[in-house]
Design a protein around this motif. Structure first.
Motif, PDB file in Angstrom:
ATOM      1  N   TRP A  37      30.721  48.377  38.714  1.00 12.39           N
ATOM      2  CA  TRP A  37      32.089  48.520  38.229  1.00 12.39           C
ATOM      3  C   TRP A  37      32.889  49.510  39.055  1.00 12.39           C
ATOM      4  CZ3 TRP A  37      33.138  44.330  36.223  1.00 12.39           C
ATOM      5  CH2 TRP A  37      32.210  43.645  35.418  1.00 12.39           C
ATOM      6  N   TYR A  40      34.276  47.439  41.805  1.00 11.17           N
ATOM      7  CA  TYR A  40      35.436  46.663  41.356  1.00 11.17           C
ATOM      8  C   TYR A  40      36.664  47.564  41.216  1.00 11.17           C
ATOM      9  CZ  TYR A  40      33.658  41.956  40.517  1.00 11.17           C
ATOM     10  OH  TYR A  40      33.197  40.674  40.681  1.00 11.17           O
ATOM     11  N   ARG A  41      36.502  48.708  40.560  1.00 12.85           N
ATOM     12  CA  ARG A  41      37.641  49.616  40.371  1.00 12.85           C
ATOM     13  C   ARG A  41      38.236  50.059  41.710  1.00 12.85           C
ATOM     14  NH1 ARG A  41      34.251  51.456  36.128  1.00 12.85           N
ATOM     15  NH2 ARG A  41      33.401  53.071  37.492  1.00 12.85           N
ATOM     16  N   GLN A  42      37.376  50.392  42.645  1.00  9.71           N
ATOM     17  CA  GLN A  42      37.834  50.842  43.960  1.00  9.71           C
ATOM     18  C   GLN A  42      38.681  49.764  44.638  1.00  9.71           C
ATOM     19  OE1 GLN A  42      34.619  51.923  46.575  1.00  9.71           O
ATOM     20  NE2 GLN A  42      35.961  52.190  48.333  1.00  9.71           N
ATOM     21  N   GLU A  45      42.104  49.303  43.024  1.00  6.98           N
ATOM     22  CA  GLU A  45      43.025  50.405  43.298  1.00  6.98           C
ATOM     23  C   GLU A  45      43.540  50.391  44.733  1.00  6.98           C
ATOM     24  OE1 GLU A  45      41.049  54.048  42.237  1.00  6.98           O
ATOM     25  OE2 GLU A  45      40.935  53.480  40.112  1.00  6.98           O
ATOM     26  N   GLU A  74      35.098  48.441  31.513  1.00  8.30           N
ATOM     27  CA  GLU A  74      34.728  49.122  32.757  1.00  8.30           C
ATOM     28  C   GLU A  74      35.859  49.179  33.771  1.00  8.30           C
ATOM     29  OE1 GLU A  74      32.190  50.876  33.604  1.00  8.30           O
ATOM     30  OE2 GLU A  74      30.791  50.454  31.991  1.00  8.30           O
ATOM     31  N   VAL A  75      36.675  48.133  33.863  1.00 10.39           N
ATOM     32  CA  VAL A  75      37.721  48.141  34.888  1.00 10.39           C
ATOM     33  C   VAL A  75      39.047  48.719  34.404  1.00 10.39           C
ATOM     34  CG1 VAL A  75      36.703  46.318  36.315  1.00 10.39           C
ATOM     35  CG2 VAL A  75      38.335  45.706  34.515  1.00 10.39           C
ATOM     36  N   LEU A  76      39.218  48.836  33.056  1.00  7.85           N
ATOM     37  CA  LEU A  76      40.472  49.426  32.568  1.00  7.85           C
ATOM     38  C   LEU A  76      40.362  50.101  31.207  1.00  7.85           C
ATOM     39  CD1 LEU A  76      43.465  49.932  33.067  1.00  7.85           C
ATOM     40  CD2 LEU A  76      43.940  47.717  31.999  1.00  7.85           C
ATOM     41  N   ASP A  79      39.328  53.870  30.611  1.00 11.35           N
ATOM     42  CA  ASP A  79      40.115  54.970  31.159  1.00 11.35           C
ATOM     43  C   ASP A  79      41.624  54.707  31.172  1.00 11.35           C
ATOM     44  OD1 ASP A  79      40.017  53.159  33.236  1.00 11.35           O
ATOM     45  OD2 ASP A  79      39.481  54.629  34.760  1.00 11.35           O
ATOM     46  N   LEU A  91      45.911  54.108  40.379  1.00 11.30           N
ATOM     47  CA  LEU A  91      45.528  53.764  39.005  1.00 11.30           C
ATOM     48  C   LEU A  91      46.478  52.741  38.401  1.00 11.30           C
ATOM     49  CD1 LEU A  91      44.476  57.254  37.595  1.00 11.30           C
ATOM     50  CD2 LEU A  91      42.982  55.345  38.219  1.00 11.30           C
ATOM     51  N   ARG A  94      45.664  49.334  39.818  1.00 11.61           N
ATOM     52  CA  ARG A  94      44.492  48.752  39.147  1.00 11.61           C
ATOM     53  C   ARG A  94      44.877  48.234  37.768  1.00 11.61           C
ATOM     54  NH1 ARG A  94      40.180  51.584  36.029  1.00 11.61           N
ATOM     55  NH2 ARG A  94      40.735  53.505  37.096  1.00 11.61           N
ATOM     56  N   VAL A  98      44.515  44.320  36.522  1.00 12.06           N
ATOM     57  CA  VAL A  98      43.615  43.958  35.421  1.00 12.06           C
ATOM     58  C   VAL A  98      44.406  43.338  34.270  1.00 12.06           C
ATOM     59  CG1 VAL A  98      42.007  44.835  33.679  1.00 12.06           C
ATOM     60  CG2 VAL A  98      41.877  45.669  36.038  1.00 12.06           C
TER      61      VAL A  98
END
Length: 192
Positions: A37, A40-42, A45, A74-76, A79, A91, A94, A98
């Protein structure tokens, strides 16, 4: 995982994300969640095209009820408060990506994230597109009354394409285009 994400960065092809998912579900899986994850987040972003990643989220992770809640969290979802408080461009990028592909995620899973995202006007257009996708996607999921409440609080240009039609179908209590096939056509006629 480094090799797989390196290939994804190099080739920007959806099939690489398929191989990542196959590895996660295969005999050697599951993959370490922080690495999976985090990768994916990286990419969500990054200031570059992320179509392969968003498509993978949409059709592989979000449409599958067995994985959609975890993937979305996990992707949004986990956080979103940080996204709203920090407001960094990465951020926000991202979050927009998402939100726009989250139509298939169950409403109960995404509603609080949507409500938190409403606090940032920079996410209002993405929230609108997510509600529209939640209605139109074959696997789209929303609750009309709650979705209408969110829609009515978004600061959108009055000429936003399909805003009136979406408001119309939600006001009538329709959950999904495919469950109410004539509803969108009725909305188009009523709002023109």
């Amino acid at each position: 995982m480094r090799l797989a994400f390196g290939l994804l960065d190099l080739l920007d092809e959806y099939w690489v994300t398929c191989e990542i998912r196959f590895a996660n579900e295969g005999a050697g899986g599951p993959l370490p969640a922080d690495v999976l994850w985090g990768g994916y987040r990286q990419r969500l972003e990054a200031d570059r095209d992320a179509e392969a990643v968003t498509y993978s989220l949409w059709v592989d992770w979000f449409e599958d009820y067995a994985t959609s809640a975890t993937a979305f969290a996990e992707v949004l979802g986990n956080d979103i408060d940080r996204v709203v408080s920090e407001r960094s461009e990465a951020l926000l990028r991202r979050a927009r990506r998402v939100l726009e592909c989250s139509g298939p995620v169950r409403w109960a899973v995404k509603e609080m994230t949507y409500r938190t995202a409403m606090r940032l006007s920079a996410l209002h257009s993405a929230l609108f597109r997510s509600l529209l996708a939640s209605f139109h996607d074959v696997h789209g999921n929303l609750e009309p009354t709650a979705a209408l409440t969110i829609l009515d609080q978004l600061d959108l240009p009055t000429n936003t394409q399909h805003l009136a039609e979406l408001r119309h179908v939600l006001s009538a209590g329709h959950k999904n285009h495919y469950r109410s096939p004539g509803a969108w056509g009725d909305a188009l006629r009523s709002c023109s």
